[in-house]
Scaffold this motif. Structure first.
Motif, PDB file in Angstrom:
ATOM      1  N   SER A 102      18.245 -20.254 -34.573  1.00  0.00           N
ATOM      2  CA  SER A 102      17.048 -20.444 -35.400  1.00  0.00           C
ATOM      3  C   SER A 102      15.861 -20.880 -34.540  1.00  0.00           C
ATOM      4  O   SER A 102      14.722 -20.438 -34.750  1.00  0.00           O
ATOM      5  CB  SER A 102      17.306 -21.478 -36.492  1.00  0.00           C
ATOM      6  OG  SER A 102      18.277 -21.023 -37.406  1.00  0.00           O
ATOM      7  N   LYS A 103      16.139 -21.739 -33.563  1.00  0.00           N
ATOM      8  CA  LYS A 103      15.071 -22.182 -32.665  1.00  0.00           C
ATOM      9  C   LYS A 103      14.592 -21.042 -31.775  1.00  0.00           C
ATOM     10  O   LYS A 103      13.392 -20.932 -31.477  1.00  0.00           O
ATOM     11  CB  LYS A 103      15.556 -23.367 -31.816  1.00  0.00           C
ATOM     12  CG  LYS A 103      15.772 -24.652 -32.611  1.00  0.00           C
ATOM     13  CD  LYS A 103      16.206 -25.789 -31.706  1.00  0.00           C
ATOM     14  CE  LYS A 103      16.520 -27.055 -32.499  1.00  0.00           C
ATOM     15  NZ  LYS A 103      15.332 -27.610 -33.176  1.00  0.00           N
ATOM     16  N   ILE A 104      15.514 -20.174 -31.352  1.00  0.00           N
ATOM     17  CA  ILE A 104      15.134 -18.987 -30.572  1.00  0.00           C
ATOM     18  C   ILE A 104      14.224 -18.090 -31.400  1.00  0.00           C
ATOM     19  O   ILE A 104      13.205 -17.575 -30.918  1.00  0.00           O
ATOM     20  CB  ILE A 104      16.388 -18.206 -30.127  1.00  0.00           C
ATOM     21  CG1 ILE A 104      17.121 -18.943 -29.008  1.00  0.00           C
ATOM     22  CG2 ILE A 104      16.006 -16.790 -29.673  1.00  0.00           C
ATOM     23  CD1 ILE A 104      16.427 -18.923 -27.659  1.00  0.00           C
ATOM     24  N   THR A 105      14.590 -17.901 -32.666  1.00  0.00           N
ATOM     25  CA  THR A 105      13.770 -17.078 -33.566  1.00  0.00           C
ATOM     26  C   THR A 105      12.370 -17.664 -33.710  1.00  0.00           C
ATOM     27  O   THR A 105      11.370 -16.940 -33.660  1.00  0.00           O
ATOM     28  CB  THR A 105      14.436 -16.988 -34.953  1.00  0.00           C
ATOM     29  OG1 THR A 105      15.742 -16.412 -34.814  1.00  0.00           O
ATOM     30  CG2 THR A 105      13.606 -16.120 -35.893  1.00  0.00           C
ATOM     31  N   GLU A 106      12.303 -18.975 -33.867  1.00  0.00           N
ATOM     32  CA  GLU A 106      11.002 -19.631 -33.997  1.00  0.00           C
ATOM     33  C   GLU A 106      10.178 -19.478 -32.727  1.00  0.00           C
ATOM     34  O   GLU A 106       8.970 -19.199 -32.787  1.00  0.00           O
ATOM     35  CB  GLU A 106      11.203 -21.117 -34.316  1.00  0.00           C
ATOM     36  CG  GLU A 106       9.906 -21.850 -34.630  1.00  0.00           C
ATOM     37  CD  GLU A 106      10.114 -23.306 -34.987  1.00  0.00           C
ATOM     38  OE1 GLU A 106       9.103 -24.020 -35.145  1.00  0.00           O
ATOM     39  OE2 GLU A 106      11.281 -23.739 -35.101  1.00  0.00           O
ATOM     40  N   MET A 107      10.818 -19.636 -31.580  1.00  0.00           N
ATOM     41  CA  MET A 107      10.119 -19.431 -30.308  1.00  0.00           C
ATOM     42  C   MET A 107       9.560 -18.020 -30.213  1.00  0.00           C
ATOM     43  O   MET A 107       8.424 -17.794 -29.779  1.00  0.00           O
ATOM     44  CB  MET A 107      11.075 -19.651 -29.131  1.00  0.00           C
ATOM     45  CG  MET A 107      11.164 -21.053 -28.606  1.00  0.00           C
ATOM     46  SD  MET A 107      12.083 -21.092 -27.029  1.00  0.00           S
ATOM     47  CE  MET A 107      10.773 -20.700 -25.876  1.00  0.00           C
ATOM     48  N   GLY A 108      10.376 -17.053 -30.615  1.00  0.00           N
ATOM     49  CA  GLY A 108       9.947 -15.663 -30.563  1.00  0.00           C
ATOM     50  C   GLY A 108       8.750 -15.398 -31.452  1.00  0.00           C
ATOM     51  O   GLY A 108       7.795 -14.720 -31.050  1.00  0.00           O
ATOM     52  N   GLU A 109       8.790 -15.957 -32.658  1.00  0.00           N
ATOM     53  CA  GLU A 109       7.681 -15.768 -33.595  1.00  0.00           C
ATOM     54  C   GLU A 109       6.393 -16.390 -33.059  1.00  0.00           C
ATOM     55  O   GLU A 109       5.313 -15.804 -33.164  1.00  0.00           O
ATOM     56  CB  GLU A 109       8.042 -16.367 -34.956  1.00  0.00           C
ATOM     57  CG  GLU A 109       9.133 -15.588 -35.689  1.00  0.00           C
ATOM     58  CD  GLU A 109       9.646 -16.298 -36.919  1.00  0.00           C
ATOM     59  OE1 GLU A 109       9.267 -17.486 -37.114  1.00  0.00           O
ATOM     60  OE2 GLU A 109      10.416 -15.700 -37.687  1.00  0.00           O
ATOM     61  N   LEU A 110       6.512 -17.580 -32.470  1.00  0.00           N
ATOM     62  CA  LEU A 110       5.339 -18.242 -31.894  1.00  0.00           C
ATOM     63  C   LEU A 110       4.774 -17.444 -30.720  1.00  0.00           C
ATOM     64  O   LEU A 110       3.551 -17.367 -30.534  1.00  0.00           O
ATOM     65  CB  LEU A 110       5.695 -19.653 -31.441  1.00  0.00           C
ATOM     66  CG  LEU A 110       5.928 -20.693 -32.538  1.00  0.00           C
ATOM     67  CD1 LEU A 110       6.421 -22.011 -31.938  1.00  0.00           C
ATOM     68  CD2 LEU A 110       4.655 -20.940 -33.348  1.00  0.00           C
ATOM     69  N   SER A 111       5.658 -16.832 -29.945  1.00  0.00           N
ATOM     70  CA  SER A 111       5.208 -16.041 -28.803  1.00  0.00           C
ATOM     71  C   SER A 111       4.513 -14.763 -29.246  1.00  0.00           C
ATOM     72  O   SER A 111       3.526 -14.330 -28.634  1.00  0.00           O
ATOM     73  CB  SER A 111       6.391 -15.715 -27.882  1.00  0.00           C
ATOM     74  OG  SER A 111       6.905 -16.893 -27.297  1.00  0.00           O
ATOM     75  N   VAL A 112       5.019 -14.150 -30.314  1.00  0.00           N
ATOM     76  CA  VAL A 112       4.358 -12.963 -30.875  1.00  0.00           C
ATOM     77  C   VAL A 112       2.949 -13.328 -31.331  1.00  0.00           C
ATOM     78  O   VAL A 112       1.973 -12.624 -31.037  1.00  0.00           O
ATOM     79  CB  VAL A 112       5.170 -12.371 -32.053  1.00  0.00           C
ATOM     80  CG1 VAL A 112       4.322 -11.384 -32.856  1.00  0.00           C
ATOM     81  CG2 VAL A 112       6.424 -11.682 -31.541  1.00  0.00           C
TER      82      VAL A 112
END
Length: 219
Positions: free
Chosen positions: A16-26
């Motif tokens: 879930s934290k990886i997903t959040e990181m990815g969304e923030l990077s996008v």
């Protein structure tokens, strides 16, 4: 709750934290490029400030992963998953850094007639975002085909990068008065090319997690 169920819950939290990181990077990539197109220094500054959230998530993931390894003593595939999370979080953090670098180039260009239209930078940005979304989806779903798609898309970014480099250097030789902006756009070209490289590394880490062997999608 059993030991296995507890481990799976912890692993899901990491994902879930990886997903959040990815969304923030996008979001960071999108906003940095919007700032570049509009020559919006204020928005560029917000991108730079927002990078702290991505950095903090990477720290959380690192600390939580170490805690899981110490508490659960995972072996075999479970250990591969945790190591994969650590590597992927590091790569995504670098994507956020490149968004910051694009924002800094925007600030250095300042308010002038934009030469962005002579480049393929926006295409590179769009492909990079598609790559990042596919890479994270591949990781979450353990989908090797999506991981391979990411590697294929990187070839497109490399091609656009080479074409943009040629266009910018040719224009620079004819318009030396535009040196500042052209040099910064060359930097942005490099930032986006490296962004694609790091996203490909995410896909390669996913492929290793799934198959247990090393893949090189850059070759």
């Amino acid at each position: 709750m059993g030991i296995r169920a507890n481990f799976e819950n912890n692993l899901q939290e990491l994902k879930s934290k990886i997903t959040e990181m990815g969304e923030l990077s996008v979001v960071a990539l999108e906003r940095s490029f919007t700032a570049l197109k509009a020559q919006d220094v204020e928005l560029a500054l917000k991108v730079i400030e927002g990078d702290t959230a991505i950095d903090n998530l990477e720290i959380e993931i690192n600390q939580f992963s170490i805690w899981i390894m110490a508490k659960e003593a995972p072996v075999s595939r479970d250990l591969r998953e945790i190591i994969g999370v650590l590597k992927i979080s590091s790569e995504i953090e670098r994507v956020g850094d490149f968004a910051v670098n694009i924002a800094k180039s925007t600030i250095k260009i300042g308010n002038t007639i934009s030469l962005l239209d002579i480049t393929d930078l926006e295409k590179m940005k769009n492909i990079s975002i598609e790559m990042l979304r596919k890479a994270i989806q591949s990781f979450l779903e353990e989908n090797i085909l999506l991981a391979k798609e990411v590697g294929n898309l990187e070839d497109d970014v490399d091609q656009y990068s080479a074409e943009t480099y040629k266009k910018l250097t040719t224009y620079l030789s004819e318009h030396p008065e535009e040196t500042n902006q052209l040099v910064q756009l060359l930097f942005v070209n490099r930032f986006l090319e490296r962004t694609a490289d790091h996203i490909t590394n995410v896909a390669e880490s996913t492929a290793f997690l799934i198959k247990g062997q090393i893949y090189d999608f850059n070759s």
